[in-house]
Every structure is written in C-alpha cells, then in structure tokens.
Enzyme design. Structure first.
Site, mmCIF file in Angstrom:
data_model
loop_
_atom_site.group_PDB
_atom_site.id
_atom_site.type_symbol
_atom_site.label_atom_id
_atom_site.label_comp_id
_atom_site.label_asym_id
_atom_site.label_seq_id
_atom_site.Cartn_x
_atom_site.Cartn_y
_atom_site.Cartn_z
ATOM 1 N N ASP A 112 0.891 0.215 -1.698
ATOM 2 C CA ASP A 112 0.483 -1.198 -1.849
ATOM 3 C C ASP A 112 1.330 -2.183 -0.875
ATOM 4 O O ASP A 112 0.922 -3.390 -0.737
ATOM 5 C CB ASP A 112 1.246 -1.699 -3.264
ATOM 6 C CG ASP A 112 0.766 -0.742 -4.266
ATOM 7 O OD1 ASP A 112 -0.352 -0.689 -4.348
ATOM 8 O OD2 ASP A 112 1.575 -0.249 -5.237
ATOM 9 N N ASP A 170 3.997 -1.132 -6.349
ATOM 10 C CA ASP A 170 5.251 -0.655 -6.175
ATOM 11 C C ASP A 170 5.270 0.682 -5.098
ATOM 12 O O ASP A 170 6.204 0.957 -4.942
ATOM 13 C CB ASP A 170 5.612 0.028 -7.653
ATOM 14 C CG ASP A 170 4.752 1.441 -7.773
ATOM 15 O OD1 ASP A 170 3.669 1.164 -7.685
ATOM 16 O OD2 ASP A 170 5.304 2.462 -7.954
ATOM 17 N N ASP A 223 -1.304 -3.336 -9.162
ATOM 18 C CA ASP A 223 -1.431 -1.858 -8.964
ATOM 19 C C ASP A 223 -1.206 -1.255 -10.411
ATOM 20 O O ASP A 223 -0.914 -1.787 -11.204
ATOM 21 C CB ASP A 223 -0.379 -1.583 -8.006
ATOM 22 C CG ASP A 223 -0.190 0.001 -7.838
ATOM 23 O OD1 ASP A 223 -1.265 0.486 -7.675
ATOM 24 O OD2 ASP A 223 1.076 0.422 -8.119
#
Lengths: 846, 48
Positions: A721, A717, A522
């Site tokens: 996600d 995080d 990410d």
C-alpha cells in the site's frame, strides 16, 4: 503480528495492576496480578508489604489510563548490530576517558518506575557510567565504555524488564533539536527585549511622553536601541519567509502567492521605521512596544508548532529504527555470523528463523516452511515453500527455519525499491498550501487599499497627519492574531490527536483530512485482522478446547489462530505429533485428539463427516475460509472455520463514511474472489471492490481517481500500500501496519482497529473549524482596527492594548477546542505526554 | 531623577544576564525533556 511462540495469558489491553497502562503482549505475573513491567510488579509488592495496596486501589480511578505503550519483542538479531564496529563509529560520540555516548530508542517505557529501573543501569552493569531516560520521547542516553561492556548486553538487561532497546538511524534528530533550540533562544531573547521596551512604554504612556523633555527623549532612544535587536534578530525568520514568498509571487505574477509572513514583515518594518524616524526627529509617535511584543508572540506560536511537530517526527524516526539491518549469514563451516545487510552479496546464504522476516529477495536453499506474504502482496493465506521456491524480502517466515540464497538485498530488493521510491517521493510531493496562508496575498492587497484610502482622507482633512495615520494603520492591522491562529490551532489538535493514538505528520494533512470525498481501503490487515483467526466453529466446545490445548504446542498459523481464540485452554497434553501438510495428533487428558484437514481426518478415522458437519465444511469453503476438523477418540467432533476475520469496527467505518457522503472503494492484492465476498459482506458494490491489484496498479488507480477530480484518502497497512499511500491526498496507515506503510503515510494510528480512522477525521474537522473561528475573530479585530486607524483614532496606547487582547482571544480559541470522541470528558490527571512507543509494526523491513 | 540614566541601563544589563542564562539552559538541553526530571525527583538517591 506477534511471534507465534509467545502466547499472552492476559489480553494485551488488560490494565497493569499497578500503573493501569495496558500490559502488552508480555505481561509480568505476580501474586495473580498482571503488570506491564517488572518495575511495576516490584513497586506493587513493596506497597502491599507496607500496607498501602488498598489506598492505591482507591486512588487508581483518579489516574488517567491513556497511552498505548506495549513493548515490542526484542529482536535478538537487530540487537547484534549495536556491537558492530560501524554502529559504534556512526552512531555514538566519543567522550573523555575512552567512553562513548549513544542516544538510543527505548520502547516500552511507561512511568516513573521505568525511569527508576532504566537509570539504575550504571549500578547494575559494569562499564555503563550514565543512563538518562527521556520518558515522553522514549529515548535513553547512555555513557559507556565499549571496552568493558557491549551494548547488546545492556539491551539484554533492559529486555528482562520488557524494554526493547533499538539502534537509532539517521542524523535528522540532531538537526531538528538544533533548530528547536535556536527558535527557543530567539523567542526568549524577543520576550526579554519586549519586556524592557514595555517597561519604558509604561513610563511614556503614563505621562512622560506628554511631559516631554530630556527623559522622554531618552526613553524613546532606549526603546529604539532595544527594538533594533528585537526586529533584526527576533524578526529575521519572518523577513526571510516574506522575502522568499515575494520572490515566488513575483515569478508567478500572482499576488495571492504571498505568504502571511509578508503582511507581518510589512507591519513590523513600517512600525519600526516610523518609530525610528520619530525618535530621530523628535516628532511623532513611537510603536516600539507593539512591534516588539508582536514579534515575541509570533515566535512563541511558531515554537509551539515546532514542538508539536516533533511528536510525529520522533515517531517516524522510531519507525526507521525498526528496519532490520542485520542478517545471519551461513559461513563455510555451516555456522552463522551476524552481518549487516549491506555486506551481503549475491549467492550468500542466510538463515531465517521461524517468526523472523526474510531479509533478502532470494530462493530457498534448504528447509521447508510457510511464509506470510500478507504485508507484501495482501494475500491472506500463508504459502508453503520448499527448496527452490523464491521468497521476497519483507515476508515473514512462519513455521520452520529456512536457509535462503541471496539474489537481491537492500535497495535492490523489490521492497527496497519501493521504499526508495517512497523516500524520493517525500521531497517531490506538491505542497498543499494551507488556506490560512493563502489569506496572506489578499491581506496585503487589502492593507494597501486601506492605506491609500487613509492617505486620501487625510489629504483632505489634514495633510500633515498623513504619515502618522498610515503608520498607525499598518501597525494595528499587522496580522499578529492571524499569524498565531493557524499554528496554535493545528499544534493543539496534533497534541490531542497524538494522545488518542493518531499521529498526523503535517498540518496540510490535517486540513486534507477534511477535504476528501473518496476513501480507498486495503483489505488484508486493514479491513481484516491480517492474521488467521478462528471465525466460527460448529460442534462440541470441549473438542475446541482440547484442540486449542494441543495446538498450543506447535507453531503454525492455524495453531496461533486457535490459541488466540482460546488463550487458556485446559487439558493436559501428553503427546504431540505433527503430520506435515495434514494436521496434528496428540493425547489431551488421555483422549486421542486429531486436528487437521477434513480429508485427512476422514482417512484417519475411516469415516466421512456427518451430514451436519459436512454442510458446515461447505459453508466455510464458500465463505473463503479454511475448514479445520477436530476428531476425538476416532469420532468427528467439531469443525473450525479459520480465516482472516473482518475487524469488528469495519462495518461501522464504512457506514459512517457512507453517511458522510464519501465513496468507498476496496483495492486488494488478494484473490479477486475473496475480495468480492468481503465486499458483499460490507455492502460495497462489486465494481468498487477490486482484487489481484499489484502495488503499482494501486497507485495508478489512486492517480486516476485524483485526475478525475476526487480527493482521495487511502487506508492501508502493507508494503503493497506504500505507493498508494504516498500518491493519495491523505494516506492513513493503520495500527500494527508495516514500517513502509507507516513511513509513507501522512497519518498513522498507534491503536489497533479502524475506529481511530474516524477519530483522525474528527480531529481534522475540529482543527479546521477552530482555525476558521480564530481567523474570523482576528479578521474582525483587523477590520475594527483598520476602521479606527482610517478615522485617526489609533494611538500607540490603543495599539498596545488592542493587539495583545486580540492575540489572547485567538490563543484561547485554539486551546479550548474539543474533538468529539477524542477528548475524554475532563480527565482528572492530565496525561501530559505523547508518544511513548511507536505503533508496534511488524518488526521487519516490512 | 538623573539616577535613571544609570538605573535603566543597569536593568537592561540584568535582563541581558537573564537572557544569557536562558541561552545556556537551552543549549544545555534543559528544555528538551520537561517531564522526566519531574519524575526523577521521586526516585531515591543512589543507595550504594
């Protein structure tokens, strides 16, 4: 993300002057030194008075500075939940005399001094009768009188010392400790029985058996009596699991489905049955001692494994404690009342202070502020909102209080649905079978083949000894060491990793960490800091310091970026005036300082930026950052480039993953252009870096990769996600991530930065290598034992010696594993504990 | 030697007492936290 209002004077990693642990975001200052808690400051003061301060300083290098404890800012709203009728009813138990007992999560406890402070509660607060702290788990058990003291005031008292008291949720805790108690009792009973059987066996081996007579028979009968409970009670878990796996193998028509417990159960059963028959008939060998010790040793390994799992289980539970359950509802007379989230209905209006997470999906009814959606969508820039704008649960309100009209709360909100999916998926996930367990089926087949071989050989040599030698074979090949190898090696690895800030939730995840070939990262909050930071500046340093001094007086993402970059800016600020949407002006040391958008500065100073500064403004915009101009006394002084900076270890991580031959991809919800620029910086091909990806698309992409035969690790995080983390083969949530991501992930990190990702992978590799080594040793032992048994060389005495020796060998291998980069070279003081506090995720639902 | 017929069951009985004590200790939660009690001994007794 820390609240913009708190500004650490010390770096959060600065060691406490007394105990050496990191001081955290709210250190206690005394006599020019920083402490992690008031207790340490007190102790240090007392030591200094007594003249011991120097001695302590000399001793300090000896103390291991492990752990990652940092108190989480007490959440004033969440604490209110502790006083609600329903909380008392659901989460506290009644004691005698109108008292109630509560088991609560306490964050920020570090050391013996903390035990002292917390356990002084009964003497400091009227109405609290007992306080017991469980330091390694960070839990406190309180006995209190709800009539005389409110739990929220207890929380207030504790927060003065930097400890955050939080409600516990879920009742899984009690179930888990009950299972642990049961297994421990079972292990203890098994060892007591094994010990007594061994005493009798000593007598038999040292001549009693050979002498025969009534004593020998009595000793055998006594061993038989003791072995019955050992097998029936102690061996029950193995029989249950063996039975279950036999059912599974039968339904799948595949003997490889047999769990390792099947050969264990078989060995125990045959050893016990043969010995019982020998006792009753008075002819043949007895193996009671080997069987009893085998069961006890295996139970011990299981207990160690269960106990190490508890670390990760406890930590996930503390994450649930972070979910906000309260909101401030605006009542008719415009005051506010704290209510539980599930009491809110559509159309209610809730108040959200600056720095708090928005508790519901809704529209802004009143107020003007900026909200940070980074956790929800991956967008790195805060968005300005005014009345009528819609906000989502989980977003953080940054600058000013807002009133939000509720449209959906709890499970109905977007985040709520996502979380519900994550929880649901938890049970439905295909279990990764450890390959150590897969050995079970092969093992059973091999043992049966060997038994047939033994029977065939002895049919030729001496048919009367067939039963004897087949029983010997089955007892000696009972995979005791094999059964201990996996649980012990993984348990030790999990404990080591936890101390290094890596929590692995299951053994399957540890194994999967070593099998991945694709890594999906990410962007916001994972590769980048996830918060506005000063990336670069161009121009006078004095002006930067003046700007930081000025910005220290306002709450704004750019202001916190500056105060983070220059934490102790000098300069006396005498006047501050914020111009909404443009910048801020004020007097610093008598100079007029302006900080704000370059075009605003141009209008205010009446001059355009000098060419060299203007070029920097363009560079900043081109790099995807926000330019902020500073003017002193009406003249352009410096240009600041503010943006979501790359983490320092991002380059390292990607380079290392590349070197290991893994393909690296970036999926982000942020604008495609920002993502493309970041990919370019990191040297990731454009095709592998996608921006503008929704949480659902992230999950779909991961699924596609898996269907193409890749083993995927996702590192993230945010709430956005969570679905991808759950879908992946191994989900890794980075330190400081949102609660949802930590709940969804298989592995979560409690230390900031990306280096722990590599540490987690190193731990996995070492654990798997250790398991392989231990398995090889125990298989070699089994091969030797089997050969000896086929040849008729195995007597009960040989088994009684060989079996424990092989187990000890395996235990030694498991305990002596070393993970490069995780195990510090021999620290003098072992820091025996594991999680002292949870990651410190955004204290929000998110 | 016949005393063994008495002594061995006695030994087993003693072991059973030990197991019972262990079971009580486990149920009492004495093995739940093996670290804090070691620190608690360092603290002063109540000073009031």
């Amino acid at each position: 993300m820390e609240a913009p209002a708190t500004r650490p004077t010390y770096d959060t990693g600065e060691p406490c002057a007394h105990c050496g642990l990191p001081v955290g975001p709210r250190p206690v200052e005394e006599a020019g030194e920083a402490f992690c808690c008031s207790a340490c400051a007190l102790v240090r003061g007392a030591l200094r008075e007594a003249g011991f301060a120097e001695t302590v300083d000399r001793l300090r290098p000896l103390a291991a500075t492990g752990g990652n404890a940092r108190p989480v800012a007490p959440d004033p709203l969440g604490v209110r939940e502790l006083d609600t009728e329903r909380f008392l009813e659901e989460h506290t138990a009644p004691l005698d005399g109108g008292l109630r007992e509560a088991d609560l999560v306490l964050d920020g406890v570090h050391c013996a001094a903390c035990v002292w402070v917390v356990e002084r509660l009964p003497f400091e607060m009227d109405g609290v009768t007992e306080a017991r702290l469980d330091l390694p788990r960070g839990r406190v058990r309180l006995a209190f009188d709800p009539e005389r003291v409110a739990l929220s005031s207890v929380a207030d008292w504790l927060s003065r010392f930097g400890y955050a008291l939080r409600p516990t949720r879920g009742d899984r805790q009690s179930g888990r400790s009950e299972a642990e108690h049961q297994l421990l009792v079972r292990t203890g009973v098994a060892w007591a029985l094994a010990g007594n059987v061994m005493l009798l066996a000593f007598a038999l081996y040292s001549g009693l058996d050979a002498a025969g007579g009534p004593f020998a028979a009595a000793a055998k009968w006594a061993s038989f009596a003791l072995a019955i409970p050992a097998v029936v009670y102690g061996g029950a878990p193995f029989f249950q699991r063996a039975w279950a796996s036999m059912g599974m193998a039968w339904r799948a028509r595949d003997p490889r489905r047999l769990h390792l417990d099947t050969p264990i159960a078989l060995g125990v059963l045959v050893g016990f049955g043969h010995s019982a028959w020998a006792t009753v008939t008075g002819r043949g060998d007895v193996w009671f001692d080997s069987v009893a010790v085998l069961i006890a040793a295996l139970l011990t390994a299981r207990y160690v494994q269960l106990r190490s799992r508890r670390l990760a289980g406890d930590a996930s539970e503390r994450l649930l404690a972070l979910l906000p359950a309260m909101a401030r509802r605006v009542t008719d007379d415009s005051s506010t009342e704290a209510v539980r989230l599930d009491e809110l209905t559509r159309g209610d209006v809730v108040e959200v202070s600056a720095g708090e997470a928005v508790p519901v999906d809704g529209t802004v009814a009143e107020g003007e502020s900026r909200v940070d959606n980074a956790v929800l969508t991956g967008e790195s820039r805060p968005i300005p909102v005014t009345a009528g704008a819609s906000v989502a649960a989980g977003a953080t309100n940054l600058t000013a209080p807002l009133r939000v009209r509720v449209e959906a709360a709890g499970e109905d909100s977007r985040v709520g649905r996502l979380l519900a999916w994550v929880r649901e998926a938890e049970g439905g996930r295909a279990p990764v079978m450890l390959w150590a367990d897969r050995l079970g089926g092969v093992f059973v087949l091999a043992v049966f083949a060997l038994a047939a071989l033994t029977a065939a050989i002895w049919l030729v040599v001496d048919p009367s000894q067939i039963g004897l030698h087949v029983a010997a074979l089955l007892v000696i090949t009972c995979p005791c060491a094999l059964g201990m190898a996996t649980p012990l090696a993984f348990a030790v690895a999990a404990g080591r990793a936890a101390r290094a800030g890596v929590f692995v939730k299951s053994d399957a995840a540890t194994q999967a960490l070593t099998e991945i070939d694709t890594v999906v990262l990410d962007k916001t909050g994972t590769l980048t800091e996830g918060a506005m930071r000063l990336v670069a500046h161009f121009g006078s340093d004095d002006a930067l310091e003046a700007a930081a001094a000025l910005e220290a007086h306002v709450a704004h993402p750019i202001a916190s970026a500056l105060t983070h970059a220059v934490p102790n800016a000098r300069g006396e600020v005498t006047r501050v005036e914020a111009v909404n949407g443009a910048g801020i002006r004020g007097l610093v040391d008598g100079r007029e300082v302006l900080v704000g958008r370059p075009d605003w500065i141009a209008t205010e100073t009446g001059s355009t930026a000098p060419a060299h500064l203007d070029a920097f403004v363009h560079d900043t915009v081109a790099a995807g950052h926000t330019p902020v101009a500073v003017a002193c006394d009406g003249a352009w002084a410096t240009i600041l480039s503010v943006g979501d900076a790359l983490r320092r270890d991002a380059h390292d991580l990607i380079a290392t993953l590349r070197d290991e031959g893994k393909s690296v991809r970036v999926l982000s919800g942020d604008h495609p252009e920002t993502v493309a620029r970041l990919a370019e910086t990191l040297g990731i091909p454009e095709a592998d870096a996608l921006g503008g990806v929704t949480p659902e698309e992230k999950q779909a992409i991961v699924q596609e990769l898996q269907e193409a035969g890749h083993r995927v690790m996702v590192v993230g995080d945010g709430v956005n996600d969570a679905a991808a983390l759950r879908q992946s083969d191994v989900g890794v949530a980075v330190g400081g991530g949102s609660t949802a991501s930590l709940v969804a992930a298989d592995v979560f990190l409690t230390q900031p930065g990306l280096a722990p990702v590599l540490r987690a992978m190193a731990t996995g590799r070492t654990a798997v290598r250790t398991v392989r080594r231990a398995l090889a040793v125990s298989l070699a032992y089994n091969a030797l034992g089997a050969a000896a048994a086929v040849g008729g060389l195995v007597t009960p005495l040989v088994a009684a010696i060989a079996m424990p020796v092989s187990s000890l060998l395996v235990v030694t291998i498991a305990l002596t594993q070393r993970v490069p980069g995780v195990d510090a070279p021999a620290s003098p003081v072992p820091s025996a504990t594991a999680p002292r506090s949870v990651p410190s995720p955004t204290p929000s639902l998110a | 030697m016949n005393v063994l017929y008495f002594l061995v069951p006695l030994a087993v009985l003693l072991a059973a007492c030990g197991v019972a004590a262990f079971r009580w200790a486990v149920r009492d939660g004495q093995f739940d936290d093996t670290e804090t009690p070691a620190l608690r001994i360092l603290l002063d007794d109540t000073d009031d």
